[in-house]
Design an enzyme around this catalytic site. Sequence first.
Site, short mmCIF file in Angstrom:
data_model
loop_
_atom_site.label_atom_id
_atom_site.label_comp_id
_atom_site.label_asym_id
_atom_site.label_seq_id
_atom_site.Cartn_x
_atom_site.Cartn_y
_atom_site.Cartn_z
N ASN A 157 8.39 -5.35 -1.02
CA ASN A 157 8.17 -4.32 -0.21
C ASN A 157 6.69 -4.28 0.09
O ASN A 157 5.77 -3.78 -0.63
CB ASN A 157 8.50 -3.00 -0.92
CG ASN A 157 8.55 -1.77 -0.01
OD1 ASN A 157 8.07 -1.86 1.04
ND2 ASN A 157 9.00 -0.67 -0.33
N ARG B 111 13.45 4.73 12.25
CA ARG B 111 12.19 5.59 12.17
C ARG B 111 11.32 5.35 13.49
O ARG B 111 11.75 4.83 14.40
CB ARG B 111 11.13 5.41 10.80
CG ARG B 111 12.12 5.92 9.66
CD ARG B 111 11.29 5.60 8.36
NE ARG B 111 10.15 6.43 8.25
CZ ARG B 111 8.98 6.00 7.43
NH1 ARG B 111 8.99 5.13 6.53
NH2 ARG B 111 8.10 6.83 7.31
N ARG C 149 4.67 11.28 -2.10
CA ARG C 149 4.37 11.20 -0.90
C ARG C 149 5.79 11.27 -0.25
O ARG C 149 6.47 10.56 -0.31
CB ARG C 149 3.79 9.79 -0.81
CG ARG C 149 4.01 9.21 0.54
CD ARG C 149 3.55 7.52 0.47
NE ARG C 149 3.62 7.05 1.74
CZ ARG C 149 4.05 5.92 1.89
NH1 ARG C 149 4.49 5.16 0.97
NH2 ARG C 149 3.88 5.13 3.10
N HIS D 83 12.88 -2.07 1.66
CA HIS D 83 12.20 -0.91 2.01
C HIS D 83 13.15 0.46 1.55
O HIS D 83 14.40 0.04 1.63
CB HIS D 83 12.08 -0.90 3.56
CG HIS D 83 11.31 -1.86 4.26
ND1 HIS D 83 9.88 -1.83 4.03
CD2 HIS D 83 11.63 -2.90 4.72
CE1 HIS D 83 9.38 -3.03 4.61
NE2 HIS D 83 10.45 -3.45 5.19
N TYR E 275 11.03 9.00 1.17
CA TYR E 275 10.97 8.08 0.16
C TYR E 275 11.51 8.58 -0.91
O TYR E 275 11.68 7.70 -2.23
CB TYR E 275 9.47 7.73 -0.28
CG TYR E 275 8.83 7.09 1.27
CD1 TYR E 275 9.51 5.78 1.52
CD2 TYR E 275 7.59 7.83 1.59
CE1 TYR E 275 8.51 5.30 2.84
CE2 TYR E 275 7.24 7.24 2.72
CZ TYR E 275 7.70 6.18 3.37
OH TYR E 275 6.94 5.29 4.46
N PRO F 259 0.94 -1.03 -0.06
CA PRO F 259 0.11 -0.05 0.06
C PRO F 259 0.91 1.41 0.13
O PRO F 259 1.85 1.21 0.64
CB PRO F 259 -0.79 -0.14 1.24
CG PRO F 259 -0.05 -1.11 2.23
CD PRO F 259 0.52 -2.12 1.15
N ALA G 11 3.38 -0.63 4.86
CA ALA G 11 2.78 -0.76 6.20
C ALA G 11 2.26 -2.31 6.73
O ALA G 11 2.31 -2.51 7.69
CB ALA G 11 1.67 0.29 6.20
N GLU H 238 13.25 -8.97 1.21
CA GLU H 238 12.32 -7.79 1.86
C GLU H 238 13.13 -6.37 1.50
O GLU H 238 14.23 -6.56 1.89
CB GLU H 238 12.26 -8.20 3.27
CG GLU H 238 11.36 -6.90 3.91
CD GLU H 238 11.27 -7.07 5.55
OE1 GLU H 238 11.71 -8.00 6.16
OE2 GLU H 238 10.82 -6.05 6.06
C1 DQA Z 1 8.03 1.44 3.53
C2 DQA Z 1 8.50 1.51 5.13
C3 DQA Z 1 7.12 1.26 5.79
O1 DQA Z 1 7.15 1.61 7.07
C4 DQA Z 1 5.96 2.25 5.36
O2 DQA Z 1 4.68 2.01 5.76
C5 DQA Z 1 5.93 2.35 3.80
C6 DQA Z 1 7.11 2.21 3.09
C7 DQA Z 1 9.60 1.82 2.81
O3 DQA Z 1 9.61 1.46 1.67
O4 DQA Z 1 10.41 2.71 3.31
O5 DQA Z 1 4.70 2.38 3.11
O6 DQA Z 1 8.10 0.01 3.36
#
Ligand code: DQA
Length: 156
Positions: free
Chosen positions: A74, A107, A18, A100, A23, A10, A77, A98
Amino acid sequence: MKPIFILNGPNLNLIGEREPEIYGAGTLAGIEEGLRKQASAAGLEINFRQTNHEGALVDWIQEARHASSALILNAGAYTHTSIAVMDALRALSIPIAEVHLSNIFKRESFRHRSYVSPAVTGVICGFGAQSYRLALAAMIEILESSSAASHRGLHA
Ligand code: DQA
């Protein structure tokens, strides 16, 4: 070789707009394009998708069991909330990364827990779009070395 699935959860459709300070300014389409080139240089294909729906993500992870050679995820959340995603990942026997964009450990504390991490091969976070490129490079190396080994009759 089956494609490498790259699945996004999501709000990742909104990167570039965003919270760019977290990001980055790049879009998901831009990331996809770079990964497609990186994979094709290695003679591989990617299947790149994004959804805002937990059930769709679970369906796609299940699909990856038979339709993909490796998975890069990815989960956004859902990483921090979804036992359903973790259970789906546990049914896979392919390499899983995984990823991010942000360093989730730098964070809020609710982002420090990942339900994804216990079910994957490895985790890359905090390098922005490069997290995906590093994950793809790792998956390509794993697939190349396992196919070289199976050609030598070492293992499947
Ligand atoms: C995320 C990190 C998550 O905590 C967050 O909810 C995201 C993006 C990232 O790519 O840094 O939506 O997965």
